[in-house]
Design an enzyme around this catalytic site. Structure first.
Site, PDB file in Angstrom:
ATOM      1  N   LYS A  69      49.150  42.813  32.281  1.00 17.12           N
ATOM      2  CA  LYS A  69      47.957  42.014  32.010  1.00 17.12           C
ATOM      3  C   LYS A  69      47.871  41.644  30.533  1.00 17.12           C
ATOM      4  O   LYS A  69      48.243  42.438  29.663  1.00 17.12           O
ATOM      5  CB  LYS A  69      46.749  42.845  32.440  1.00 17.12           C
ATOM      6  CG  LYS A  69      45.412  42.144  32.497  1.00 17.12           C
ATOM      7  CD  LYS A  69      44.396  43.112  33.094  1.00 17.12           C
ATOM      8  CE  LYS A  69      42.991  42.542  33.125  1.00 17.12           C
ATOM      9  NZ  LYS A  69      42.053  43.511  33.729  1.00 17.12           N
ATOM     10  N   SER A 103      39.046  41.702  37.065  1.00 22.58           N
ATOM     11  CA  SER A 103      39.564  40.806  36.052  1.00 22.58           C
ATOM     12  C   SER A 103      41.076  40.742  36.071  1.00 22.58           C
ATOM     13  O   SER A 103      41.678  39.888  35.439  1.00 22.58           O
ATOM     14  CB  SER A 103      39.083  41.242  34.667  1.00 22.58           C
ATOM     15  OG  SER A 103      39.606  42.512  34.328  1.00 22.58           O
ATOM     16  N   SER A 139      38.247  46.278  38.676  1.00 22.48           N
ATOM     17  CA  SER A 139      39.196  45.241  38.315  1.00 22.48           C
ATOM     18  C   SER A 139      40.646  45.532  38.637  1.00 22.48           C
ATOM     19  O   SER A 139      41.495  44.700  38.395  1.00 22.48           O
ATOM     20  CB  SER A 139      39.071  44.905  36.835  1.00 22.48           C
ATOM     21  OG  SER A 139      37.930  44.124  36.647  1.00 22.48           O
TER      22      SER A 139
END
Length: 559
Positions: free
Chosen positions: A140, A221, A245
Site C-alpha cells: 500500500k 482504505s 481497512s
C-alpha cells in the site's frame, strides 16, 4: 512512543457520528445447495461463475496461482523471479492501465526487474531463502520504501516524498526475498480526511474499481491492494488497517485478509492514523498465502514500542496452523448484533454457520458483546487526537526536505489545491483533528482507557470468557456498493470495530457471493490468537472453496 504507525486504513469513516458509525458496523455451500436455501444467493454464485469473461480480460497464465505453486514452478525451472515480474507487469498493463482499467496500482517499482535478477542469481547459487523468494508482492502507498518509489498516502501533498529508510514491513519483505513490485492506490489518507469521502479515491491515484463489477466500490482504505490482488496483479499484497481497512476490502474483493494484533507487525515507517489501533497485514487469495506472508512480517522492532509485547507470541511459520480439520472441536460465538443490515447477507451467513457446525464446531448463538455500540464515540475521540499527534511525528521523520511537515501544512495544501484535492469531498476530519490538543489531555486519556475497557476487557474478553470461546464470527460487511462520487460511501454494515478498538486480530475469508459480488465472514478473537483464527479460517475456506476469480464485468448482472 509513536513511530510510523500503520497506514490509515479504515474501511469506514472513523470519526463520523455514532449513529452513522453504527450503520456501518452494525457461498459457503455449492450453488445448487444454496438455491434451496436462498435463491438470490445462488443466483449470484451462478452469475459470477457462469458469466463469460469479457473480451478485454484475456486468460492469464498466473490466474489464481498460489505462493507454493509459484515456488514449485521456480524449483522446477518453469519460472524465475524475472519471468514472474515480467508476467505481472504485463498483466498490470493489460488489466489495470488498459482494458477494464481497475486503477489499483499507483506506482510500479522501476527496480523490480533488477531485484528479480539478483534473486534469481542467489537462487541458483544458494537456493531459496524461504517461501517468498522471488515472489512479486504489492504494498500500500502509505508504507515507506527507501528506493525510487514515493510514499504519499495517495495525496498530492506528499508527491515526491522519499522516506529516508525502509519501513519495517519493507525490510522484512526484502529480507524474505520478496520482490516489491509496486505500490497500490488507497482511499486518500486512509479515509481520514473527510466523513463524506469515497473509498478507493485519492488525488494522486484516482479511483480504484472493484474487479467483480467495475461500477462497484473496492472498499477502503486498502482498496488498491484488495482490487489488485483479487485481479491477479501480483502474488500477494500488504494492506493496513485502523478499523476495517484490511477486512472490508478483503471481503469486497474476495480475499483472505489478516488484521493482526496491534504490535505483532511493526508500524514503523507507515503513514499513521492511530498508534493504539493501526496495523499492517497480508491480503491474499488464500488463507495459506496470507499465513506465509504474515510469517515474514513479524518481529520486535525498537522503533515501534508496541512490538515489544509480541516477544514470545510470534510464530516462525503460521502455515503450520492451516489445518483442514481446524473447525472440529472449536467453540465459536455468533455476534448477532452485527447481523440484520441485509436479508441476503443474513441468509449467506446462515449457510456459513451451517458449514461451521457440520465441520465439528460448537456454535454459541448468540454471543454478543455486552458493550456493543458503547465505544463508538470514544473511538472517534481517540482517533482524532492520535491522527494529529502521530501524523505530525511521521512527517517530522521525513526531514527538512519533506514537502509538508505538519497536519496544518496538509490542510493548507488542500485549500490551495481544491480543484485537484477536494473536487469530490472536503477535509472536515482533518480540521477536527487539528483542533485537538496534546495526548496528555484528560479527554483523550479517558477515551483511550474507556476504549480498551469496553472493547477489550468488558467486551471481547468478557464474552469469550463467559462462553469459553475460541473465536467470534460475524459478517465482515455487505456486497460492494455502487461507487458514488457525488454523495460518498454507502456502507451497509460490518463487524470490524470491536477487534479494531481492542487491538485484537481479525481474519476475513470469503463466505460466498450475492449477485456475483463476494461477501466475507470475519473470525476475530483475543490478542495474539492469530494461530487459532488461521486454523478456523483455513478450515472454513477449505470446506467452502467459495472464492471465484473476478470477471471485470461493467456492472452486476441480475439475471
Amino acid at each position: 512512543m509513536f513511530v510510523s504507525f500503520e497506514a490509515p486504513t479504515m474501511s469506514r469513516k472513523p470519526f463520523v457520528s455514532s449513529t452513522d458509525r453504527r450503520s456501518f458496523l452494525q457461498t459457503a455451500m455449492s450453488a445448487s445447495a444454496a438455491a434451496l436455501l436462498y435463491p438470490a444467493v445462488a443466483a449470484g454464485r451462478e452469475i459470477i461463475s457462469a458469466a463469460p469473461r469479457p473480451a478485454d480480460a484475456k486468460p492469464f497464465e498466473l490466474d489464481e496461482i498460489t505462493i507454493p505453486e509459484l515456488q514449485n514452478g521456480m524449483k522446477s525451472g518453469r519460472f524465475t523471479a524475472r519471468v514472474l515480474v515480467e508476467k505481472y507487469q504485463a498483466r498490470i498493463d493489460e488489466i489495470d492501465k488498459r482494458g477494464p482499467v481497475v486503477s489499483a496500482i499507483i506506482e510500479i517499482n522501476p527496480d523490480a526487474l533488477s531485484i528479480a535478477d539478483a534473486l534469481d542469481q542467489e537462487f541458483r547459487a544458494k537456493g531459496p531463502r524461504g517461501p517468498l523468494h522471488g515472489i512479486p508482492v504489492l504494498i500500500k502507498d502509505n508504507i515507506d520504501t527507501a528506493d525510487r518509489m514515493m510514499t504519499t498516502a495517495g495525496s498530492l501533498a506528499l508527491l515526491g516524498s522519499k522516506p529516508p529508510k525502509d519501513s519495517f514491513v519493507a525490510q522484512r519483505l526484502r529480507a524474505a526475498g520478496a520482490v516489491i513490485l509496486g505500490k497500490t492506490n488507497l482511499s486518500e489518507w486512509a479515509n481520514t480526511r473527510s466523513s463524506h469521502s469515497t473509498s478507493g479515491w485519492s488525488g494522486r491515484g484516482g479511483l480504484t474499481k472493484n474487479p467483480y463489477a467495475l461500477d462497484r466500490n473496492a472498499c477502503g482504505s486498502s482498496s488498491g491492494t484488495g482490487a489488485g490482488i483479487s485481479a491477479n496483479l501480483a502474488a500477494a499484497g500488504i494492506g493496513t488497517e485502523t478499523d476495517g481497512s484490511i477486512v472490508c476490502p478483503s471481503s469486497a474483493n474476495g480475499l483472505a485478509g489478516i488484521k493482526p494484533t496491534v504490535g505483532l507487525v511493526s508500524r514503523a515507517g507507515i503513514i499513521p492514523i492511530s498508534h493504539s489501533q493501526d496495523g499492517a497485514g497480508p491480503m491474499c487469495r488464500t488463507v495459506r498465502d496470507a499465513a506465509i506472508l504474515l510469517s515474514a512480517l513479524t518481529g520486535v522492532d525498537p522503533e515501534d514500542s508496541a512490538s515489544a509485547a509480541s516477544t514470545g507470541k510470534t510464530q516462525p511459520d503460521y502455515t503450520q496452523f492451516c489445518d483442514p480439520n481446524g473447525l472440529k472441536g472449536a467453540r465459536i460465538g455468533v455476534a448477532r448484533k452485527y447481523f440484520g443490515f441485509s436479508d441476503a447477507v443474513d441468509a449467506l451467513m446462515e449457510q456459513a454457520l451451517d458449514v461451521i457446525k457440520k465441520h465439528g464446531a460448537t456454535l454459541v448463538d448468540p454471543a454478543d458483546l455486552e458493550t456493543h455500540g458503547k465505544f463508538d464515540d470514544t473511538e472517534a475521540t481517540v482517533l482524532l487526537y492520535e491522527l494529529k499527534a502521530d501524523l505530525n511525528a511521521y512527517l517530522a521523520r521525513l526531514g527538512p526536505s519533506a514537502p509538508v511537515r505538519t497536519l496544518k501544512d496538509i490542510i493548507d495544501f488542500n485549500d490551495r489545491n481544491r480543484e485537484k484535492e477536494m473536487r469530490y469531498f472536503g477535509q472536515d476530519l482533518f480540521l477536527k483533528a487539528q483542533s485537538k490538543g496534546p495526548l496528555t489531555d484528560k479527554q483523550y486519556l479517558d477515551a483511550l482507557a474507556k476504549n480498551h475497557q469496553l472493547a477489550g476487557k468488558e467486551g471481547m474478553d468478557a464474552v469469550m470468557d463467559k462462553n469459553h470461546l475460541d473465536a467470534i464470527v460475524a459478517p465482515t460487511g455487505g456486497p460492494a456498493w455502487l461507487t458514488d462520487l457525488v454523495t460518498g460511501d454507502h456502507f451497509s454494515g460490518g463487524s470490524s470495530n470491536a477487534a479494531a478498538v481492542a487491538g485484537y486480530p481479525n481474519i476475513n475469508v470469503t463466505a460466498g457471493f450475492i449477485f456475483g459480488l463476494p461477501v466475507g465472514i470475519s473470525f476475530f478473537g483475543r490478542a495474539w490468537s492469530e494461530p487459532t483464527l488461521i486454523k478456523l479460517a483455513y478450515s472454513f475456506e477449505q470446506a467452502t472453496k467459495a472464492r471465484q476469480a473476478p470477471r471485470f464485468l461493467p456492472t452486476v448482472r441480475l439475471g
